[in-house]
Design a protein around this motif. Sequence first.
Motif: not given
Length: 187
Positions: A74, A77-78, A81, A98, A103
């Motif tokens: 997570s 991915d944050e 992005t 996300q 995730n």
Amino acid sequence: MGTIHESARQVLQAQVEFGRLREEAWLADSLWSWQWWLLVALLVLPWIVWWRLVDRKRLSEICLFGMFVLATASWMDEIGTDLILWYYPYKIIPWYPQLVPINYSVLPIVYMLIYQYAPKWSSYILAMVVMSALFSWGAEPMLAFMGIYQVVKWKFSYSFPVYLLIAISHRWLLERILATSRKYGGQ
């Protein structure tokens, strides 16, 4: 309380507008699409499979390992992005950037099952190399083909060492935690 500087106010206004546009796009394009239903299935079904397969005698240990993976996935991915390395045109909910099913479901569950079924480091690393390859050059391109995942400044090959590093570092960390716990009277 301090005052908001003009640049911070502009960022806030842009975030409000972005949130409005993201919700409109989600309602128009994502919600109820086949991609949305696939994401819902990827969020729910792996947990059902996992519950049938998990070693309940080691449930706390395996869940702790899964939480390490979930938190790392997570967090990464944050960052990805936010840096616009990739984005997700289809999501289950519009307010979270996300890919929640991956995730919070697919990645932690696959990692947990490999952790459970590969007790020796050699078999664990081999299984994680195979998993990393399948995710990097199979699952990610498939999600991109389906329009769910779009790379911007990222290449699928970059994911391979990341998946592997997560696997090795998290198992190493968990083993250190468990050894410390046993040393001081834990289970």
